[in-house]
Enzyme design. Sequence first.
Site, mmCIF file in Angstrom:
data_model
loop_
_atom_site.group_PDB
_atom_site.id
_atom_site.type_symbol
_atom_site.label_atom_id
_atom_site.label_comp_id
_atom_site.label_asym_id
_atom_site.label_seq_id
_atom_site.Cartn_x
_atom_site.Cartn_y
_atom_site.Cartn_z
ATOM 1 N N GLY A 7 0.838 -1.187 0.000
ATOM 2 C CA GLY A 7 0.000 0.000 0.000
ATOM 3 C C GLY A 7 0.873 1.236 0.000
ATOM 4 N N LEU A 8 0.766 2.045 -1.048
ATOM 5 C CA LEU A 8 1.609 3.236 -1.194
ATOM 6 C C LEU A 8 0.768 4.494 -1.056
ATOM 7 C CD1 LEU A 8 3.871 2.177 -4.205
ATOM 8 C CD2 LEU A 8 4.563 2.388 -1.817
ATOM 9 N N GLY A 10 2.277 7.535 -0.846
ATOM 10 C CA GLY A 10 3.049 8.658 -1.369
ATOM 11 C C GLY A 10 3.951 9.263 -0.324
ATOM 12 N N GLY A 11 4.033 8.629 0.859
ATOM 13 C CA GLY A 11 4.908 9.086 1.924
ATOM 14 C C GLY A 11 6.197 8.288 1.980
ATOM 15 N N CYS A 94 -10.565 3.112 9.670
ATOM 16 C CA CYS A 94 -10.064 3.213 8.302
ATOM 17 C C CYS A 94 -9.135 2.049 7.974
ATOM 18 C CB CYS A 94 -9.341 4.546 8.112
ATOM 19 S SG CYS A 94 -8.915 4.927 6.400
ATOM 20 N N GLY A 119 3.596 0.716 5.345
ATOM 21 C CA GLY A 119 4.685 1.376 6.059
ATOM 22 C C GLY A 119 4.378 1.650 7.513
ATOM 23 N N CYS A 193 -5.835 12.836 7.766
ATOM 24 C CA CYS A 193 -5.910 13.225 6.359
ATOM 25 C C CYS A 193 -7.028 14.233 6.121
ATOM 26 C CB CYS A 193 -6.101 11.990 5.485
ATOM 27 S SG CYS A 193 -7.533 10.980 5.919
#
Length: 353
Positions: A7-8, A10-11, A94, A119, A193
């Site tokens: 799972g990406l 973008g961090g 979530c 991550g 978020c």
Amino acid sequence: MNKVVVGLSGGVDSSVAATLLHNQGYEVAGLTLWLMKGKGQCCSEGMVDAAFICEQLGIPHHIVDSREVFQAYIVDYLVTGYSDGITPLPCSQCNKAVKFGPMLQYAQEKLGINKVATGHYARITYDEKIDRYQLRRAVDLSKDQSYFLYDLPQELLAAVIFPLGDKLKTETRKIAAEYGLKTASKPESMDLCLVESNGSMRAFLDKYITPQKGEIVDESGKVLGQHDGVHHYTIGQRRGLGIAAAEPLYVIGLDAVRNRVIVGTRDSAHKTECTVQKVNWVSITEPSAPIRAEVQIRYRSSATPVTVIPLENSRVKLVFDEPQFSITPGQAAVWYDGDMVLGGGVIEKGIGD
């Protein structure tokens, strides 16, 4: 070859998780969930950075439009909770309903892959004696996210890899820099978020809940002031009350039905017990008798000694050794044995002074 979907967001953390697994010989596929429009990770900006990382690593990148799921399980969940005078914790909800479950389903059904990785800073071990996967704190206690993962069931823990669980955050940054990852110096995501996207939780909630003025009262019902919407307040809040008093006052209750904010002294904001619902027993099966543990009632709170008393219907009562400040309905209570997550659930209410 072992295959895994990472799972990406973008961090930097998810980027390094993908890089580590790729270098360990895994066949890695990147997966980004499009949760909402706007800035920040999990949004448009995050998807661009995630795509860039996949290009750097030479791995495929998949994007799943999860905006409807996010709206139903997180946005609607938050709005309903705040409207009812509670302060929901969206992150654990979530993780289970929006991220890990759907990611594994997509990996299995669309890609034929049975492992997912993220991550997150946490660890998973397996106890052969009781045939159970166990969730544990990360080595870097300052970044530990096990508190937010308490609701993951056994079938998800069996399929999840946390490559950063034994890493310090400084090591993660160093690895990102060594491999020249685009996200190496990307700032830490400090807020929810929804807060990042809307500027503040207040601004987000005001999009969905019409502010309605009401009374701020003390425990006896005496009117001390006015508020501009119950959803703007949370248990334990001191700032922004706009009340002059001989000693500091804190929010100790929210009465959404009567549209009242109830305030009291710091002592009155302490509770000796609380009840917890929607309990998930993580690393052990549900006990038949009370157990001793250490509990966190907020993400950044210290773990404190507690007796956990099982009740019916996936509920427990927590009896604290020392009274606890700001027991907040809607937040998570997560209890541990050392570094192992025993269980957790959603706080119903605080009891006792």
